[in-house]
Write a protein that holds these residues in place. Structure first.
Motif, PDB file in Angstrom:
ATOM      1  N   GLN A 203       0.828  -1.203   0.000  1.00  0.00           N
ATOM      2  CA  GLN A 203       0.000   0.000   0.000  1.00  0.00           C
ATOM      3  C   GLN A 203       0.867   1.260   0.000  1.00  0.00           C
ATOM      4  O   GLN A 203       1.779   1.410   0.807  1.00  0.00           O
ATOM      5  CB  GLN A 203      -0.900  -0.005   1.233  1.00  0.00           C
ATOM      6  N   GLY A 204       0.605   2.150  -0.955  1.00  0.00           N
ATOM      7  CA  GLY A 204       1.309   3.430  -1.025  1.00  0.00           C
ATOM      8  C   GLY A 204       2.677   3.370  -1.686  1.00  0.00           C
ATOM      9  O   GLY A 204       3.406   4.368  -1.674  1.00  0.00           O
ATOM     10  N   GLU A 206       3.279   2.757  -4.981  1.00  0.00           N
ATOM     11  CA  GLU A 206       3.248   2.877  -6.439  1.00  0.00           C
ATOM     12  C   GLU A 206       4.195   3.946  -6.980  1.00  0.00           C
ATOM     13  O   GLU A 206       4.801   3.772  -8.047  1.00  0.00           O
ATOM     14  CB  GLU A 206       1.822   3.128  -6.936  1.00  0.00           C
ATOM     15  N   ASP A 226      -6.066  -1.393  -8.782  1.00  0.00           N
ATOM     16  CA  ASP A 226      -6.415  -1.260  -7.363  1.00  0.00           C
ATOM     17  C   ASP A 226      -7.478  -2.270  -6.967  1.00  0.00           C
ATOM     18  O   ASP A 226      -8.139  -2.882  -7.811  1.00  0.00           O
ATOM     19  CB  ASP A 226      -6.882   0.164  -7.050  1.00  0.00           C
ATOM     20  N   GLU A 229      -9.724   0.295  -3.238  1.00  0.00           N
ATOM     21  CA  GLU A 229      -9.259   1.298  -2.277  1.00  0.00           C
ATOM     22  C   GLU A 229      -7.813   1.705  -2.525  1.00  0.00           C
ATOM     23  O   GLU A 229      -7.487   2.885  -2.520  1.00  0.00           O
ATOM     24  CB  GLU A 229      -9.383   0.750  -0.855  1.00  0.00           C
ATOM     25  N   HIS A 230      -6.946   0.719  -2.753  1.00  0.00           N
ATOM     26  CA  HIS A 230      -5.527   1.004  -2.891  1.00  0.00           C
ATOM     27  C   HIS A 230      -4.953   0.265  -4.101  1.00  0.00           C
ATOM     28  O   HIS A 230      -5.417  -0.803  -4.466  1.00  0.00           O
ATOM     29  CB  HIS A 230      -4.765   0.560  -1.630  1.00  0.00           C
ATOM     30  N   ARG A 232      -2.651  -2.186  -5.756  1.00  0.00           N
ATOM     31  CA  ARG A 232      -2.052  -3.404  -5.216  1.00  0.00           C
ATOM     32  C   ARG A 232      -1.225  -4.176  -6.240  1.00  0.00           C
ATOM     33  O   ARG A 232      -0.452  -5.053  -5.879  1.00  0.00           O
ATOM     34  CB  ARG A 232      -3.143  -4.334  -4.651  1.00  0.00           C
TER      35      ARG A 232
END
Length: 238
Positions: A203-204, A206, A226, A229-230, A232
């Motif tokens: 998560q976060g 990218e 994603d 939500e995030h 992945r």
């Protein structure tokens, strides 16, 4: 004490020590199938199904290919490799992992699904076992669920995970990107022209991963996926 009572007490004792349910039962669900699970191999997780779905989309897009050569890097119990093989009969999958004990678990699952003819298992560090085996420039798609947890964050993980599952399956180094660096660089000699590298990210991460690809300067068409939500999963084309 009856044997059933002994078994119940054993189950309760294991759970009280935070042993994962999948290890206690010896099985875990992934992509619609049950896989053999035991200590030494990462337990398959629902969030990784996105990686398999996107990889299969690329594979199904290879409409001109009679056979599709796939690498599953860091196969764990073999759930990704086997799910891909089960869902596209054209695939020949080479699945590898660092530890022989992990590959022994994957071997049980390959045998369970009778895929010995299409899923080959290798032991070694990243692409080391691929060298000199004729795979250079012959791989259509490389799939990977790499370790991406920053080392300093490992101690914050739940005991059920970090105390029982293989640590090397999570530890991604100082910023969680050490494995990405090697995977991005070392995949190049093995991918065909227009071959795909696709892997799961934390998560976060990218933006960090996108910078790594720009530095490599040998990939194109970066895409992010994603889970609602995030981000992945990330894919690129050689």
């Amino acid at each position: 004490m009856l044997k059933n009572e002994e078994n119940i007490h054993s189950l309760i004792s294991q759970r009280s020590n935070n042993v994962p349910v999948e290890y206690i039962l010896g099985m875990g669900s992934f992509y619609g199938n049950l896989f053999h699970c035991e200590t030494g191999a990462l337990i398959p997780r629902d969030e990784t199904e996105l990686l398999v779905s996107k990889a299969l989309s690329f594979i199904k897009g290879f409409t001109d290919k009679e056979h599709v050569n796939v690498v599953d890097m860091g196969t764990g119990c073999g759930s990704i490799a086997i799910s891909i093989a089960l869902n596209d009969v054209r695939t020949n999958v080479i699945a590898s992992d660092l530890n022989e004990s992990t590959i022994l678990v994957a071997k049980k699952n390959v045998a369970k699904f009778q895929l010995e003819d299409r899923v080959k298992l290798l032991v070694g560090d990243l692409f080391a076992p691929f060298k000199g085996q004729g795979y250079d420039g012959n791989i259509d798609i490389i799939v990977c669920n790499p370790p991406y947890i920053p080392t300093t964050s490992l101690s914050k993980m739940e005991s059920e995970i970090i105390d029982h599952e293989p640590k090397e399956a999570f530890d991604g180094g100082a910023f969680g990107i050490n494995f990405y660096k090697r995977l991005i660089k070392d995949s190049l000699p093995y991918l065909k022209k227009d071959g795909i590298l696709i892997f799961e990210i934390g998560q976060g991460q990218e933006k960090l991963v996108k910078r790594l690809f720009k530095k490599a300067d040998d990939y194109q068409n970066i895409q992010f996926y994603d889970d609602g939500e995030h981000v992945r999963v990330i894919s690129v084309m050689k």
